[in-house]
Design an enzyme around this catalytic site. Structure first.
Site, PDB file in Angstrom:
ATOM      1  N   SER A 238      -6.807  -6.008   6.098  1.00 25.33           N
ATOM      2  CA  SER A 238      -6.847  -6.779   4.764  1.00 25.33           C
ATOM      3  C   SER A 238      -6.307  -8.337   4.992  1.00 25.33           C
ATOM      4  O   SER A 238      -6.172  -8.660   5.998  1.00 25.33           O
ATOM      5  CB  SER A 238      -5.986  -6.176   3.867  1.00 25.33           C
ATOM      6  OG  SER A 238      -4.446  -6.441   4.066  1.00 25.33           O
ATOM      7  N   LYS A 239      -6.451  -9.010   3.912  1.00 27.40           N
ATOM      8  CA  LYS A 239      -6.019 -10.376   3.745  1.00 27.40           C
ATOM      9  C   LYS A 239      -4.688 -10.791   4.564  1.00 27.40           C
ATOM     10  O   LYS A 239      -4.401 -11.704   5.135  1.00 27.40           O
ATOM     11  CB  LYS A 239      -6.027 -10.874   2.445  1.00 27.40           C
ATOM     12  CG  LYS A 239      -7.448 -11.415   2.132  1.00 27.40           C
ATOM     13  CD  LYS A 239      -7.438 -12.173   0.738  1.00 27.40           C
ATOM     14  CE  LYS A 239      -8.704 -12.522   0.408  1.00 27.40           C
ATOM     15  NZ  LYS A 239      -8.637 -12.391  -0.908  1.00 27.40           N
ATOM     16  N   ARG A 240      -3.948  -9.664   4.294  1.00 20.93           N
ATOM     17  CA  ARG A 240      -2.522  -9.764   4.723  1.00 20.93           C
ATOM     18  C   ARG A 240      -2.463 -10.028   6.132  1.00 20.93           C
ATOM     19  O   ARG A 240      -1.580 -10.696   6.699  1.00 20.93           O
ATOM     20  CB  ARG A 240      -1.595  -8.147   4.567  1.00 20.93           C
ATOM     21  CG  ARG A 240      -0.863  -8.270   3.329  1.00 20.93           C
ATOM     22  CD  ARG A 240      -0.037  -7.097   3.086  1.00 20.93           C
ATOM     23  NE  ARG A 240      -0.993  -6.034   3.554  1.00 20.93           N
ATOM     24  CZ  ARG A 240      -0.775  -5.060   4.486  1.00 20.93           C
ATOM     25  NH1 ARG A 240       0.425  -5.318   5.355  1.00 20.93           N
ATOM     26  NH2 ARG A 240      -1.585  -3.824   4.789  1.00 20.93           N
ATOM     27  N   GLY A 242      -4.634 -11.611   7.884  1.00 20.87           N
ATOM     28  CA  GLY A 242      -5.100 -12.777   8.132  1.00 20.87           C
ATOM     29  C   GLY A 242      -6.644 -12.560   8.069  1.00 20.87           C
ATOM     30  O   GLY A 242      -7.386 -13.718   8.712  1.00 20.87           O
TER      31      GLY A 242
END
Ligand code: GLU
Length: 467
Positions: A238-240, A242
């Site tokens: 996920s975006k977490r 990067g």
């Protein structure tokens, strides 16, 4: 086997993320490597969550990656008549039936199943009622509750499912819209899809889809479920971690070549090779080398691969990719041969096109600003004479080849007694405004006589004013 036909069927409920792009790429590469066809289908039956922006974002991302399709884009929302026809077939053969159980009743059923430690499932209340269509009726598939279904997966091997785990699932909602498993099967059948490569989050849907194929008397496609991509902490990407949308990588200055290369290596390998270009991949790609274990997303690796692709690309290609970034920063028309020359001095020292564009600005500005520290340290009265001498020397030489420049610098060094470094650094600041830049000789050659002399003279004036 017949011609290979693969597909990419994104649900347009957001941007194209890396996992989706990898699925698209694997299907595209497989089709291209086998002289097959690649179909694009937009799975937009979830009207509440599907948006036109997402569809456009998916097209843009695929276009940027250079993933083109032979058929489509097909929109599920425009194929409702076809689904109706297939629902009728299943109702006629009694492989499906209408169900009018209320959502409350289904909820109670599920809770009861859970309470007795069983998998929540529909209990078959309407199975044999022979109900007709009515306003609130859904259509359910009559699943086989005995025996097993084996998914023959070209990546994972045989995967066995107990049919008792599969209940009479809904294939058409009460508003007439098809459900995912059903629509996918109808589409894959009618579009002639014979190879389905998709994320293994779909593996549990496959026995349901197989049951539908069987009820419709159609040949199964070849299935391959690609292991997920995880972040370094082994949780779903996920975006977490990067991981951004595909187009965000474009905006951050990644080359599509690099992203393609990185994505293909997230799950596929070819010996110890790490660097691939698309044409290469079309020759080398095969399903057998898709790994069985999840891949881990590593943003640093992607970044270093990007640097490699920037270095490896032709100057024309790099300049073309760099141009939009420069146009955002610098409004004047940029001469294309100047742009190529600029790119040639930066392509070995930039990890992204964005970094390259920032590094290229000094070439384009009419009046460069000096970095304060660099100017304080290097544009000092002690180099005043030396810069003037260099101006005289550079005025005289016909062309700014490395050899001619070396001679000019040598003369200045001889007269002033200063070492090369002591002269080059002030010259660098005078020409670029900074203390770090491409090599001094290539800089002078690319900037050309007019800019070089103007900037050196400005530096002399600057020192003069400070004396
Ligand atoms: N629309 C589905 C998704 O985006 C595709 C499912 C499939 O490949 O069968 O996950």
């Amino acid at each position: 086997m017949d011609q290979i036909i693969t597909r990419f069927p994104p649900s347009p409920t957001g941007y194209l993320h890396l996992g989706g792009a990898r699925t698209a790429l694997f299907n595209w590469l497989y089709a291209r490597s086998k002289n097959g066809r690649f179909v694009l289908r937009i799975e937009d039956t979830d009207l509440a969550r599907s948006t036109k922006e997402s569809v456009d974002a998916i097209f843009k991302a695929l276009d940027w990656l250079g993933i083109d399709w032979d058929d489509g884009p097909f929109y599920q929302s425009e194929r409702l008549d076809i689904y109706k026809e297939y629902i009728k077939k299943l109702l006629d053969s009694e492989d499906a039936y209408y169900c009018t159980c209320s959502p409350e009743k289904i909820k109670t059923m599920r809770e009861a199943a859970k309470a007795s430690g069983q998998t929540p499932r529909y209990d078959g209340t309407c199975r044999d009622k022979g109900l007709k269509n009515s306003e609130k009726a859904v259509v359910r598939f009559r699943s086989d509750s005995f025996g097993t279904t084996v998914v023959e997966d070209v990546i994972k091997g045989s995967i066995l499912f107990q049919n008792s785990e599969i209940d009479d699932f809904i294939i058409q909602k009460s508003d007439g819209m098809p459900m995912y498993n059903f629509a996918v099967v109808v589409d894959d059948i009618t579009m002639g899809i014979n190879t389905v490569l998709r994320g293994d989050d779909h593996v549990s849907n496959t026995p349901k889809q197989i049951a539908l194929y069987k009820a419709l008397g159609c040949m199964l496609p070849v299935y391959g479920h690609v292991p997920m991509v995880f972040g370094k902490d082994r949780t779903r990407l996920s975006k977490r971690h990067g991981a951004m949308s595909v187009t965000a990588y474009r905006d951050m200055g990644y080359m599509p070549e690099a992203l393609i290369n990185y994505l293909v290596r997230l799950g596929w390998s070819h010996g110890d090779d790490e660097f691939f270009l698309k044409d290469d991949l079309i020759k080398k790609f095969n399903i057998k080398n898709i790994g069985k274990s999840p891949s881990i997303f590593d943003p640093e690796k992607l970044l270093s691969l990007n640097a490699e692709h920037i270095q490896a690309a032709s100057i024309e290609r790099t300049s073309a990719c760099l141009k939009p970034f420069l146009e955002e920063r610098h409004t004047d028309e940029i001469d294309s041969s100047y742009l190529s020359a600029i790119a040639g001095t930066l392509n070995k020292r930039s990890k992204t096109l964005l970094e390259m564009a920032d590094g290229a600005l000094f070439y384009l500005e009419n009046d460069i600003d000096y970095d304060k520290k660099a100017a304080e340290k290097f544009l000092k009265p002690i180099v005043y004479d030396c810069l003037n001498l260099l101006i005289d020397e550079l005025k005289q030489i016909a062309s700014y080849t490395q050899k001619n420049q070396e001679q000019a610098f040598k003369k200045v060094m001889d007269i002033t007694g200063l070492k090369f470094g002591k002269i080059a650094q002030p010259v660098r600041v005078a020409l670029t405004g900074k203390s770090v830049s491409p090599g001094i000789f290539e800089l002078i050659e690319v900037l050309g006589r007019e800019r070089v002399l103007k900037r050196l003279k400005n530096a002399v004036l600057y020192i003069d004013e400070k004396r």
